[in-house]
Design a protein around this motif. Structure first.
Motif, PDB file in Angstrom:
ATOM      1  N   THR A  31       0.830  -1.208   0.000  1.00 25.82           N
ATOM      2  CA  THR A  31       0.000   0.000   0.000  1.00 25.82           C
ATOM      3  C   THR A  31       0.863   1.256   0.000  1.00 25.82           C
ATOM      4  N   LEU A  32       1.899   1.230   0.829  1.00 25.41           N
ATOM      5  CA  LEU A  32       2.808   2.369   0.882  1.00 25.41           C
ATOM      6  C   LEU A  32       3.436   2.634  -0.484  1.00 25.41           C
ATOM      7  N   ALA A  33       3.891   1.552  -1.101  1.00 30.25           N
ATOM      8  CA  ALA A  33       4.532   1.698  -2.408  1.00 30.25           C
ATOM      9  C   ALA A  33       3.546   2.271  -3.422  1.00 30.25           C
ATOM     10  N   THR A  34       2.290   1.765  -3.367  1.00 25.27           N
ATOM     11  CA  THR A  34       1.272   2.258  -4.293  1.00 25.27           C
ATOM     12  C   THR A  34       1.010   3.746  -4.067  1.00 25.27           C
ATOM     13  N   LEU A  35       0.849   4.103  -2.803  1.00 29.29           N
ATOM     14  CA  LEU A  35       0.608   5.509  -2.489  1.00 29.29           C
ATOM     15  C   LEU A  35       1.772   6.385  -2.951  1.00 29.29           C
ATOM     16  N   PHE A  36       2.939   5.842  -2.790  1.00 30.92           N
ATOM     17  CA  PHE A  36       4.154   6.545  -3.187  1.00 30.92           C
ATOM     18  C   PHE A  36       4.098   6.914  -4.674  1.00 30.92           C
ATOM     19  N   VAL A  37       3.776   5.897  -5.474  1.00 31.18           N
ATOM     20  CA  VAL A  37       3.707   6.112  -6.914  1.00 31.18           C
ATOM     21  C   VAL A  37       2.563   7.058  -7.263  1.00 31.18           C
ATOM     22  N   LEU A  38       1.406   6.813  -6.630  1.00 29.80           N
ATOM     23  CA  LEU A  38       0.250   7.678  -6.904  1.00 29.80           C
ATOM     24  C   LEU A  38       0.574   9.135  -6.589  1.00 29.80           C
TER      25      LEU A  38
ATOM     26  N   GLY B 193      -1.459  11.290   5.085  1.00 29.83           N
ATOM     27  CA  GLY B 193      -0.187  11.793   5.624  1.00 29.83           C
ATOM     28  C   GLY B 193       0.989  11.271   4.821  1.00 29.83           C
ATOM     29  N   VAL B 194       0.936   9.985   4.479  1.00 36.30           N
ATOM     30  CA  VAL B 194       2.009   9.381   3.691  1.00 36.30           C
ATOM     31  C   VAL B 194       2.138  10.089   2.357  1.00 36.30           C
ATOM     32  N   VAL B 195       0.992  10.278   1.706  1.00 38.34           N
ATOM     33  CA  VAL B 195       1.005  10.917   0.391  1.00 38.34           C
ATOM     34  C   VAL B 195       1.623  12.304   0.476  1.00 38.34           C
ATOM     35  N   ALA B 196       1.191  13.046   1.514  1.00 40.47           N
ATOM     36  CA  ALA B 196       1.746  14.391   1.668  1.00 40.47           C
ATOM     37  C   ALA B 196       3.236  14.325   1.964  1.00 40.47           C
ATOM     38  N   GLY B 197       3.604  13.274   2.735  1.00 41.54           N
ATOM     39  CA  GLY B 197       5.019  13.134   3.081  1.00 41.54           C
ATOM     40  C   GLY B 197       5.891  12.777   1.902  1.00 41.54           C
ATOM     41  N   VAL B 198       5.334  12.027   0.966  1.00 45.54           N
ATOM     42  CA  VAL B 198       6.123  11.579  -0.192  1.00 45.54           C
ATOM     43  C   VAL B 198       6.708  12.770  -0.942  1.00 45.54           C
TER      44      VAL B 198
ATOM     45  N   PHE C 273       7.400  15.687   0.116  1.00 45.58           N
ATOM     46  CA  PHE C 273       8.520  16.219   0.890  1.00 45.58           C
ATOM     47  C   PHE C 273       9.727  15.297   0.784  1.00 45.58           C
ATOM     48  N   PHE C 274       9.449  13.993   0.914  1.00 43.39           N
ATOM     49  CA  PHE C 274      10.511  12.994   0.889  1.00 43.39           C
ATOM     50  C   PHE C 274      11.283  13.036  -0.431  1.00 43.39           C
ATOM     51  N   VAL C 275      10.540  13.015  -1.507  1.00 41.12           N
ATOM     52  CA  VAL C 275      11.191  12.954  -2.820  1.00 41.12           C
ATOM     53  C   VAL C 275      12.008  14.208  -3.079  1.00 41.12           C
ATOM     54  N   ASN C 276      11.450  15.350  -2.724  1.00 32.95           N
ATOM     55  CA  ASN C 276      12.136  16.583  -3.077  1.00 32.95           C
ATOM     56  C   ASN C 276      13.200  17.018  -2.088  1.00 32.95           C
ATOM     57  N   ASP C 277      13.087  16.569  -0.848  1.00 32.29           N
ATOM     58  CA  ASP C 277      14.018  17.107   0.141  1.00 32.29           C
ATOM     59  C   ASP C 277      14.924  16.070   0.791  1.00 32.29           C
ATOM     60  N   VAL C 278      14.480  14.823   0.845  1.00 36.16           N
ATOM     61  CA  VAL C 278      15.285  13.816   1.537  1.00 36.16           C
ATOM     62  C   VAL C 278      16.207  13.088   0.567  1.00 36.16           C
ATOM     63  N   LEU C 279      15.646  12.654  -0.561  1.00 34.02           N
ATOM     64  CA  LEU C 279      16.437  11.843  -1.494  1.00 34.02           C
ATOM     65  C   LEU C 279      17.528  12.673  -2.158  1.00 34.02           C
TER      66      LEU C 279
ATOM     67  N   GLN D 117      18.759   9.945  -7.089  1.00 35.60           N
ATOM     68  CA  GLN D 117      17.667   9.063  -6.684  1.00 35.60           C
ATOM     69  C   GLN D 117      16.317   9.692  -7.038  1.00 35.60           C
ATOM     70  N   GLN D 118      16.224  11.001  -6.792  1.00 37.60           N
ATOM     71  CA  GLN D 118      15.012  11.728  -7.192  1.00 37.60           C
ATOM     72  C   GLN D 118      14.737  11.535  -8.667  1.00 37.60           C
ATOM     73  N   ASN D 119      15.816  11.697  -9.460  1.00 36.53           N
ATOM     74  CA  ASN D 119      15.657  11.597 -10.902  1.00 36.53           C
ATOM     75  C   ASN D 119      15.178  10.222 -11.327  1.00 36.53           C
ATOM     76  N   ARG D 120      15.747   9.203 -10.690  1.00 41.04           N
ATOM     77  CA  ARG D 120      15.358   7.847 -11.062  1.00 41.04           C
ATOM     78  C   ARG D 120      13.869   7.646 -10.836  1.00 41.04           C
ATOM     79  N   ILE D 121      13.385   8.200  -9.718  1.00 45.56           N
ATOM     80  CA  ILE D 121      11.968   8.039  -9.420  1.00 45.56           C
ATOM     81  C   ILE D 121      11.124   8.865 -10.380  1.00 45.56           C
ATOM     82  N   LYS D 122      11.589  10.073 -10.676  1.00 47.84           N
ATOM     83  CA  LYS D 122      10.828  10.926 -11.598  1.00 47.84           C
ATOM     84  C   LYS D 122      10.762  10.306 -12.996  1.00 47.84           C
ATOM     85  N   VAL D 123      11.875   9.701 -13.392  1.00 46.65           N
ATOM     86  CA  VAL D 123      11.896   9.076 -14.708  1.00 46.65           C
ATOM     87  C   VAL D 123      10.950   7.893 -14.754  1.00 46.65           C
TER      88      VAL D 123
END
Lengths: 658, 426
Positions: free
Chosen positions: B193-200, B246-251, B253-259, B263-269
């Motif tokens: 579920t987390l992974a799905t939310l992450f992608v969504l 909360g997870v969705v909102a956190g993603v 932040f996570f993608v743009n500020d933590v990674l 790594q960000q690029n790989r996910i964006k691609v």
């Protein structure tokens, strides 16, 4: 306890496997955009541009060939120039040029090579080759450059340069691409398709850095480049160069034709330029310079300049009148009754009149011609007579295009009945007395030097001509040229009428209007001088004209020489013609005294005694203009343009050498 | 090794055949990937990856023999010692390893190098099997869950510290084994579920997802059986929905500020493969072009253009599947996928047959790790997974990975071979 979870695990494995197979099916079988992406990626079309055909003269001497040169390409992303200044010094460019070139290349593509410097000579390339190792991202590619070892014939040849935007848009077959070379003007344009050959396309596989890795599918789709065909011309290079040297410091043309074949032997347009100037990488700089030159060295005067034929036109008058039956060899007219002045004395027969170029005589000849139809109404008689005259003169090619193998040829002007009707606003509102200046080749007549040379060829042939042309053959001598260049065109004058005219022409050279020095032994030059009125048009000097052929029997060369602002025709033009003919017939120059005096003459100084602006205005107003000079200057800006001169050759080498 | 050989007698021949199939196909494709039509190098040329791979295959055979010769109890008894040694090596490599591509995770011995992280999976599997083998260990109990998390987490964190994100993620594969061994389904489910939310969260605007979650929550409440529809369950669902939001909102932040940027690029691609096809998206775009251009039958062995001419990066290691896709087309790719699904299923079936929990747990670890590699590696080349640099088992070029996968598999086959003899003896 949890044994059944094994099915969920295996199920998950199979699910992922299925999803992947479905995805693979989609990108490999259903969607073909990836396949296209692949060939776009790794298969590159390499265009192979074959060597352009070479140009030879009638004796097999090279006029134009190709020099291998190197174009330097730069790939901005890979470029590493540790010391820009040293690099610029090596390349002989300024820092600004370097920056703008790199900027241009980067704008095109940072990853793909783009042209940095064109046409580095082998010597230059050898010089920089070693040093280039230190500068990454630069790649030399072989190319070729037109080279003119004889430094002559620039105007007839035209030049080869990048295709223009307009040509690119208007091409019928979509053969050319941006940046391709194409022949402009002259023979290079006329025989473009034959000379250029056919380019080949090779498909090669390249890796991600564009490095070629072998041919694609073993060359199945490749087309082989077809080399350009050589062009064999009738030009006699030695005589051409000699004529060039004679025309140094003069404005005008020398054009010589072999009467039996119509092949052009000599084609000089003075002032000219070294054709190598327009094949180097300094094309635009040099072209701009030539364009601004007030003497218009880019104009090909033999076909593009128009002059009033002056007294040389009397030859045609004499022939046409005899054929009409209004003139006989022994017909004599006195000066009486003519409004024209003359420099000769006494009453003469036809050949005498030709020999001394008697103006009143031809006034009477033309008058008789127009009124020969006997119509009591002189207006009507003039109209009928002029129509007959027009039809007869037209056959000599006057006022027509001769169909020379050049892209630009002017028809000139031969006034017709309709023309005068228009000028005088109505039928029968004019008669002989209005148009009598035609009788001596003035008035509304305009011809090009080529046409006059063709008239000489007609007389030399006693009644016919073959359209003058440069090419003797494409690919090999005697093949590939237009059938019209083998066609005899009759002028409908009985051969017997040529006798007295030729006798008069020979007389003119031996003891007539021609300067005595021009009567060179063993040449048997026959000719007629002309003085094209120019002085009356606000200029100080008339144009000097000479037309002739030699030898008298079985002529080998027909020639027309125009020297602008050189005054009387018997001197400047006739001297040049005599020397060129002698050189052609004897293969050497024996009349050294004449040679020396001709080379010493400088008629450039005569050009342009009035201000540029008014002269131009006047020209536009005037019907009787010559079209060669578009602007007039106070003093000559170019004193030495003859390519055969050693000085200019060094200059040319300097241009190429960079 | 003949069938009469005491060590070989009880080897599962199907698995062995699948193994040999994978290794040989891998070798040929490594050759195809490095083959250049100009140079026409031999497949045995030791200066190329193909020749070296042959060397790795040869040494793997020696390893296999060793594994089969050693007594099965060795793996059981020495499991924790292996594990401890591995942790030591992971620590050592951070100090003494060579720096390759920004990650200090390789030991270099002359011209060849070893990556301890590749072997960490093996040691961790043995340790997990050993721990779960103890009677009374129950994964529903929090204490055991914590221990297991510790066993997995320790090497994972060490590998992460040496900047090998890909190898760290592999440790998530143990969830399959744990699930089989009784870990409550809520763990893998919430993971998915987390992974799905992450992608969504990356694809759609936040508000859309919030509305979606709310609608879903209301729907679930209505579907609930009447007797269950009390305040407590409604509250629970509400809380879960809020957590998801909360997870969705956190993603974001996570993608743009933590990674890190790459790594960000790989996910964006992954989410949008068409962004910047010449830059960040290059790998994915070129990999897909290579595979897609193979069409149904492929271009033929050694006829690929994309992989050979370096359009696809790492074509003999992480992107080896591109060579298969390009040269052998849909047919070849499907065969490889089926080969893996077959091998994985076979491993699960074998694991289920085991009498000892040690062997079963270990078998599931092998299947799980192989599955994770297979899913992520092929998934990234066809644009279904982000680009994570982990090899395709048996196919990718590389000594460390081939050795570790071979050891991994054959220790299990050794354990499996004891199954029947245990039966006959006891």
């Amino acid at each position: 306890m949890f044994e059944n979870r094994r099915y969920i695990v295996i199920g998950a494995f199979c699910l992922v496997g299925l999803i992947y197979i479905a995805r693979l099916f989609y990108i490999q079988v259903l969607d073909d955009s990836y396949s296209l992406g692949s060939s776009k990626n790794s298969v590159k079309r390499v265009i192979e541009i074959p060597y352009r055909g070479q140009v030879y003269d009638r004796n097999g001497k090279l006029i134009v060939y190709n020099t291998p040169v190197y174009d330097l390409y730069v790939t901005p992303k890979q470029m590493k120039v540790p010391d820009t200044l040293a690099f610029c010094r090596m390349m002989n460019i300024t820092r600004q040029e370097f920056d703008s070139l790199i900027n241009q290349a980067t704008t095109y593509s940072p990853f793909k090579p783009s042209l940095f410097l064109r046409q580095l000579s082998k010597e230059d390339f050898a010089r920089i080759q070693d040093a280039l190792v230190d500068y990454r991202g630069f790649e030399p590619r072989m190319s070729s450059m037109r080279t003119y070892p004889a430094h002559t014939l620039a105007n007839a040849l035209g030049y080869v340069s990048e295709i223009t935007k307009k040509q690119l848009d208007e091409q019928a077959t979509f053969y050319y691409r941006q940046g391709d070379y194409i022949g402009h003007n002259g023979l290079e344009e006329q025989y473009e398709e034959e000379l250029r050959g056919k380019r080949g396309v090779r498909f090669v596989m390249q890796n991600v850095r564009g490095v070629v890795k072998g041919s694609y599918k073993n060359g199945e789709f490749d087309t082989v480049a077809v080399a350009g065909q050589n062009l064999y011309t009738g030009i006699d290079l030695d005589v051409q160069q000699y004529a060039d040297s004679l025309m140094a410091n003069k404005v005008g043309s020398v054009i010589a034709i072999e009467p039996a074949t119509g092949e052009i032997l000599v084609s000089v347009s003075a002032p000219t330029y070294d054709p190598n100037m327009l094949s180097s990488r300094f094309f635009s700089k040099n072209y701009g310079k030539l364009l601004k030159n007030p003497y218009k060295p880019l104009v090909n005067r033999p076909v593009m300049a128009s002059y009033r034929p002056g007294s040389t036109f009397k030859l045609i008058q004499a022939l046409v009148a005899q054929q009409q039956g209004s003139l006989f060899p022994n017909t004599a007219y006195s000066h009486a009754g003519s409004p024209m002045r003359c420099h000769c004395h006494g009453v003469r027969n036809l050949s005498g009149a030709v020999q001394y170029s008697c103006n009143p005589y031809f006034y009477h000849v033309f008058r008789k011609m127009l009124y020969f139809n006997g119509d009591p109404n002189t207006f009507k008689a003039s109209a009928i007579g002029l129509q007959q005259w027009y039809d007869a003169v037209k056959l000599f090619g006057i006022g027509q295009k001769l169909g020379i193998d050049l892209p630009t040829e002017y028809g000139g002007k031969l006034p017709s009945v309709e023309f005068y009707d228009k000028v005088y606003k109505g039928q029968y509102r004019w008669k002989f007395s209005n148009i009598y200046s035609l009788s001596i080749g003035e008035g509304e007549l305009l011809i090009s030097p080529l046409k006059l040379a063709n008239v000489a060829a007609i007389i030399a042939n006693r009644g016919y001509y073959i359209p003058p042309h440069y090419a003797k053959g494409v690919g090999k001598v005697g093949s590939g040229i237009d059938a019209t260049y083998y066609e005899k065109r009759q002028v409908n004058i009985d051969p017997k009428y040529f006798g007295p005219v030729i006798e008069g022409m020979r007389g003119a050279v031996v003891h007539g209007t021609v300067t005595p020095l021009a009567n060179i032994a063993d040449v048997e030059l026959c000719g007629k001088t002309g003085t094209s009125q120019n002085a009356k048009m606000g200029h100080k000097y008339d144009h000097s004209i000479f037309v002739g052929f030699a030898p008298i029997n079985n002529p080998k060369i027909a020639i027309a020489v125009f020297v602008e602002n050189a005054g009387w025709g018997g001197k400047a033009a006739a001297s040049v013609a005599a020397l060129v003919v002698e050189r052609y017939l004897k293969r050497k120059t024996e009349a050294l005294k004449l040679d020396e005096s001709v080379k010493a003459q400088n008629y450039m100084l005569n050009v342009g005694v009035i201000g540029a602006k008014p002269a131009q205005k006047k020209k536009l107003d005037s019907l009787r203009k010559d079209t060669t000079r578009k602007a007039v200057v106070k003093k000559p800006l170019m004193t030495n343009t003859a390519p055969a001169k050693p000085a200019s050759r060094t200059a040319a080498a300097g241009v190429n050498g960079n | 090794m003949s069938r009469n050989d005491p060590f070989a007698r009880n080897i599962d021949w199907l698995t062995l055949a699948l193994y040999i199939g994978c290794v040989l196909m891998g070798w040929f494709n490594v050759y195809a990937a490095v083959y250049s039509p100009e140079a026409k190098t031999s497949i045995f040329d030791l200066s190329t990856n193909a020749g070296k791979q042959l060397m790795w295959i040869g040494t793997s055979i020696i390893l296999i023999i060793c594994v089969l010769v050693i007594d099965h109890r060795f793996y059981d008894q020495f499991a924790y010692i292996f594990y401890g040694f591995m942790i030591f090596m992971l620590l050592l490599v951070m100090v003494a390893g060579s720096n390759i591509n920004g990650s200090r995770s390789w030991f270099k011995f002359g011209s060849f190098s070893l990556q301890p992280a590749e072997f960490a999976k093996l040691a961790t599997s043995l340790a997990l099997a050993r721990y779960l083998d103890v009677p009374g260990v129950n994964l529903t109990k929090q204490k055991d869950q914590l221990y297991v998390a510790g066993i997995i987490g320790l090497p994972a964190i060490l590998i992460l510290l040496s900047n090998e994100t890909g190898s760290t993620l592999v440790f998530a594969a143990f969830i399959i084994m744990l699930y089989r061994e009784g870990l409550p389904a809520i763990y893998p489910l919430s993971g998915i579920t987390l992974a799905t939310l992450f992608v969504l969260a990356l694809i759609f605007p936040l508000t859309y997802i919030f509305i979606g979650i709310a609608v879903l929550a209301v729907a679930v409440i209505f579907i609930l059986p009447r007797y269950n529809r009390n305040l407590r369950s409604i509250l629970g669902i509400g809380l879960i929905s809020l957590a998801m939001m909360g997870v969705v909102a956190g993603v974001d932040f996570f993608v743009n500020d933590v990674l890190q940027t790459h790594q960000q690029n790989r996910i964006k691609v992954l989410v949008n493969p068409n962004i910047d096809p010449l830059g960040v998206g290059w790998n994915v775009t070129q990999a897909k072009i290579a595979i897609g251009s193979g069409r149904f039958e492929g271009k033929g062995f050694l006829e690929g253009t994309q992989t050979k001419f370096d359009f696809v990066p790492e074509q003999s290691t992480d992107f080896i599947f591109c060579t298969i896709g390009e040269e052998h087309g849909f047919v070849g790719s499907t065969i490889v996928v089926l080969l893996f699904v077959g091998l994985l299923s076979r491993l699960v079936i074998l694991a289920e047959k085991q009498r000892s929990r040690f062997a079963r747990v270990y078998g599931y670890c092998v299947a799980g790790v192989f599955f994770f590699h297979f899913m992520v590696n092929i998934g990234m080349t066809i644009g279904l997974m982000p680009v994570i640099g982990i090899p395709l088992p048996f196919f990718s070029y590389g000594g460390s990975s081939l050795w570790s996968f071979t050891l991994f598999l054959f220790i299990f086959l050794k354990l499996d071979s004891r199954r029947t003899s245990m039966l006959s003896r006891n």
